[in-house]
Motif scaffolding. Structure first.
Motif, PDB file in Angstrom:
ATOM      1  N   LYS A 127       0.828  -1.206   0.000  1.00 54.55           N
ATOM      2  CA  LYS A 127       0.000   0.000   0.000  1.00 54.55           C
ATOM      3  C   LYS A 127       0.865   1.260   0.000  1.00 54.55           C
ATOM      4  O   LYS A 127       0.568   2.234  -0.709  1.00 54.55           O
ATOM      5  CB  LYS A 127      -0.919   0.006   1.228  1.00 54.55           C
ATOM      6  CG  LYS A 127      -2.054  -1.002   1.166  1.00 54.55           C
ATOM      7  CD  LYS A 127      -2.937  -0.879   2.420  1.00 54.55           C
ATOM      8  CE  LYS A 127      -4.101  -1.848   2.390  1.00 54.55           C
ATOM      9  NZ  LYS A 127      -4.953  -1.728   3.604  1.00 54.55           N
ATOM     10  N   ALA A 128       1.941   1.235   0.783  1.00 52.27           N
ATOM     11  CA  ALA A 128       2.826   2.406   0.881  1.00 52.27           C
ATOM     12  C   ALA A 128       3.484   2.708  -0.460  1.00 52.27           C
ATOM     13  O   ALA A 128       3.590   3.875  -0.865  1.00 52.27           O
ATOM     14  CB  ALA A 128       3.879   2.173   1.957  1.00 52.27           C
ATOM     15  N   ILE A 129       3.937   1.673  -1.156  1.00 51.67           N
ATOM     16  CA  ILE A 129       4.570   1.882  -2.466  1.00 51.67           C
ATOM     17  C   ILE A 129       3.588   2.525  -3.433  1.00 51.67           C
ATOM     18  O   ILE A 129       3.929   3.476  -4.154  1.00 51.67           O
ATOM     19  CB  ILE A 129       5.103   0.545  -3.023  1.00 51.67           C
ATOM     20  CG1 ILE A 129       6.292   0.045  -2.193  1.00 51.67           C
ATOM     21  CG2 ILE A 129       5.522   0.700  -4.493  1.00 51.67           C
ATOM     22  CD1 ILE A 129       6.746  -1.357  -2.541  1.00 51.67           C
ATOM     23  N   LYS A 130       2.353   2.034  -3.450  1.00 48.14           N
ATOM     24  CA  LYS A 130       1.340   2.608  -4.339  1.00 48.14           C
ATOM     25  C   LYS A 130       1.066   4.063  -3.988  1.00 48.14           C
ATOM     26  O   LYS A 130       0.958   4.926  -4.875  1.00 48.14           O
ATOM     27  CB  LYS A 130       0.048   1.790  -4.254  1.00 48.14           C
ATOM     28  CG  LYS A 130       0.126   0.404  -4.858  1.00 48.14           C
ATOM     29  CD  LYS A 130      -1.208  -0.322  -4.698  1.00 48.14           C
ATOM     30  CE  LYS A 130      -1.164  -1.730  -5.270  1.00 48.14           C
ATOM     31  NZ  LYS A 130      -2.457  -2.436  -5.083  1.00 48.14           N
ATOM     32  N   LEU A 141       3.756  -5.663  -8.338  1.00 47.64           N
ATOM     33  CA  LEU A 141       3.493  -4.247  -8.614  1.00 47.64           C
ATOM     34  C   LEU A 141       4.003  -3.776  -9.963  1.00 47.64           C
ATOM     35  O   LEU A 141       3.686  -2.661 -10.381  1.00 47.64           O
ATOM     36  CB  LEU A 141       4.136  -3.383  -7.517  1.00 47.64           C
ATOM     37  CG  LEU A 141       3.474  -3.405  -6.137  1.00 47.64           C
ATOM     38  CD1 LEU A 141       4.330  -2.649  -5.138  1.00 47.64           C
ATOM     39  CD2 LEU A 141       2.075  -2.803  -6.196  1.00 47.64           C
ATOM     40  N   GLN A 142       4.776  -4.602 -10.654  1.00 47.64           N
ATOM     41  CA  GLN A 142       5.469  -4.104 -11.841  1.00 47.64           C
ATOM     42  C   GLN A 142       4.519  -3.659 -12.957  1.00 47.64           C
ATOM     43  O   GLN A 142       4.893  -2.838 -13.801  1.00 47.64           O
ATOM     44  CB  GLN A 142       6.472  -5.137 -12.373  1.00 47.64           C
ATOM     45  CG  GLN A 142       5.900  -6.435 -12.876  1.00 47.64           C
ATOM     46  CD  GLN A 142       6.987  -7.337 -13.452  1.00 47.64           C
ATOM     47  OE1 GLN A 142       7.946  -6.856 -14.047  1.00 47.64           O
ATOM     48  NE2 GLN A 142       6.848  -8.637 -13.273  1.00 47.64           N
ATOM     49  N   PRO A 165      10.634   3.507 -11.306  1.00 46.19           N
ATOM     50  CA  PRO A 165      11.566   2.426 -10.975  1.00 46.19           C
ATOM     51  C   PRO A 165      11.648   2.122  -9.483  1.00 46.19           C
ATOM     52  O   PRO A 165      11.558   3.030  -8.648  1.00 46.19           O
ATOM     53  CB  PRO A 165      12.917   2.936 -11.497  1.00 46.19           C
ATOM     54  CG  PRO A 165      12.771   4.401 -11.688  1.00 46.19           C
ATOM     55  CD  PRO A 165      11.323   4.679 -11.885  1.00 46.19           C
ATOM     56  N   ILE A 166      11.803   0.849  -9.176  1.00 43.83           N
ATOM     57  CA  ILE A 166      12.061   0.420  -7.803  1.00 43.83           C
ATOM     58  C   ILE A 166      13.526   0.013  -7.686  1.00 43.83           C
ATOM     59  O   ILE A 166      14.047  -0.746  -8.515  1.00 43.83           O
ATOM     60  CB  ILE A 166      11.143  -0.734  -7.383  1.00 43.83           C
ATOM     61  CG1 ILE A 166       9.702  -0.219  -7.221  1.00 43.83           C
ATOM     62  CG2 ILE A 166      11.614  -1.363  -6.072  1.00 43.83           C
ATOM     63  CD1 ILE A 166       8.712  -1.246  -6.731  1.00 43.83           C
ATOM     64  N   ASP A 207      14.186 -10.216 -13.342  1.00 43.41           N
ATOM     65  CA  ASP A 207      12.990 -10.933 -13.787  1.00 43.41           C
ATOM     66  C   ASP A 207      11.710 -10.407 -13.144  1.00 43.41           C
ATOM     67  O   ASP A 207      10.631 -10.483 -13.745  1.00 43.41           O
ATOM     68  CB  ASP A 207      13.119 -12.432 -13.510  1.00 43.41           C
ATOM     69  CG  ASP A 207      14.066 -13.138 -14.468  1.00 43.41           C
ATOM     70  OD1 ASP A 207      14.423 -12.528 -15.500  1.00 43.41           O
ATOM     71  OD2 ASP A 207      14.456 -14.288 -14.186  1.00 43.41           O
ATOM     72  N   VAL A 208      11.819  -9.894 -11.906  1.00 43.69           N
ATOM     73  CA  VAL A 208      10.614  -9.396 -11.228  1.00 43.69           C
ATOM     74  C   VAL A 208      10.378  -7.904 -11.468  1.00 43.69           C
ATOM     75  O   VAL A 208       9.351  -7.364 -11.052  1.00 43.69           O
ATOM     76  CB  VAL A 208      10.642  -9.685  -9.710  1.00 43.69           C
ATOM     77  CG1 VAL A 208      10.757 -11.175  -9.454  1.00 43.69           C
ATOM     78  CG2 VAL A 208      11.756  -8.914  -9.008  1.00 43.69           C
ATOM     79  N   GLY A 209      11.339  -7.221 -12.105  1.00 45.03           N
ATOM     80  CA  GLY A 209      11.137  -5.822 -12.449  1.00 45.03           C
ATOM     81  C   GLY A 209      11.952  -4.802 -11.688  1.00 45.03           C
ATOM     82  O   GLY A 209      11.779  -3.599 -11.874  1.00 45.03           O
ATOM     83  N   VAL A 210      12.866  -5.251 -10.825  1.00 43.18           N
ATOM     84  CA  VAL A 210      13.755  -4.313 -10.134  1.00 43.18           C
ATOM     85  C   VAL A 210      14.627  -3.592 -11.164  1.00 43.18           C
ATOM     86  O   VAL A 210      15.135  -4.214 -12.106  1.00 43.18           O
ATOM     87  CB  VAL A 210      14.647  -5.044  -9.101  1.00 43.18           C
ATOM     88  CG1 VAL A 210      15.714  -4.110  -8.548  1.00 43.18           C
ATOM     89  CG2 VAL A 210      13.793  -5.610  -7.969  1.00 43.18           C
TER      90      VAL A 210
END
Length: 264
Positions: A35-38, A88-89, A95-96, A119-122
């Motif tokens: 939730k915080a990231i969003k 979340l990607q 970018p994360i 692979d996960v989007g980092v």
């Protein structure tokens, strides 16, 4: 998600300073982290540093150390952090960046680690205990998987070393504003202005300033001194310690908006 370099290029065209919040994954729990990231992405963050909980976080002050301890007690591990990014990607475009110490990377093997996080989007990595002298091979592997590794410049570093770090750092250069660990401080040391100026004479890479920045007025000062990005960690982490998690998230949203306004 865009890359770190792409985001900074876009911000430069718009004459904007990047806002880079930091939060610890899994504190107070994984659901709240998502939730915080969003919330951060929706309220002005240009990229997000996501801290991987670690048992011996030497570069972190008491607020972030305590957050890491709580997350570890909750059983949060690297796979949980990567699941957050993966889920979340497709929901956020900024970018994360993973903030992790070297030991979890060494344990998995550098190449395997880079492939897994890519692979996960980092999009980026900050590894505070990765010395410049051992970074060359690490950076080459990261580049292979399009992971930008941002190196830290300490305020006590001699100019020759600063130049080498600036040359190698990817995405941006992380300028540590204080001697010591992360944490909230009442004011930022004036020598940071001089350090930003010196860095800009040896590199055209973006400069992000972190450690010790917690208030909008400090963020404004960093932009006025020439910083291309402002990194705020402990202030956000502290908001999430609120016993009512939803209230904590509201405070995170308010702080993010105030910081965005301060450096727009």
């Amino acid at each position: 998600m865009t890359s770190i370099s792409e985001r900074f290029t876009q911000l430069k065209k718009e004459n904007k300073c990047a806002l880079i919040p930091f939060i610890t994954a899994g504190d107070p729990n994984l659901k709240t982290t998502i939730k915080a990231i969003k919330i951060l992405a929706e309220n002005g963050a240009d990229m997000i540093e996501l801290g991987v909980p670690y048992s011996d976080p030497l570069a972190d002050g008491p607020v972030i150390q305590a957050a890491a301890t709580r997350a570890l007690k909750n059983g949060v591990c690297l796979n949980d952090v990567l699941d957050i990014v993966k889920n979340l990607q497709n929901e956020i475009t900024i970018p994360i960046i993973l903030f992790t110490y070297y030991n979890p990377i060494f344990y998995r093997g550098v190449e395997n680690f880079m492939k897994t996080i890519a692979d996960v989007g980092v999009k980026g990595l900050v590894v505070p205990d990765l010395p410049l002298e051992e970074a060359e091979t690490f950076l080459k592997v990261a580049e292979k998987f399009n992971i930008e590794v941002t190196l830290l410049v300490a305020p006590t570093s001699p100019m020759e070393r600063i130049e080498h770090i600036a040359e190698k750092s990817q995405g941006f250069i992380y300028l540590v504003s204080v001697t010591g660990v992360t944490g909230m401080r009442s004011q930022v040391e004036s020598r940071v202005e001089d350090l930003i100026s010196k860095l800009k004479t040896v590199t055209d890479k973006p400069i992000g300033v972190g450690f010790g920045i917690s208030e909008p007025s400090q963020a404004t000062q960093m932009k006025q001194w020439g910083a291309d990005g402002v990194i705020v960690g402990s202030a956000f982490v502290k908001k999430l310690t609120h016993t009512n998690h939803e209230e904590g998230l509201k405070e995170v949203e308010k702080l993010c908006r105030n910081l965005r306004e301060a450096i727009k």
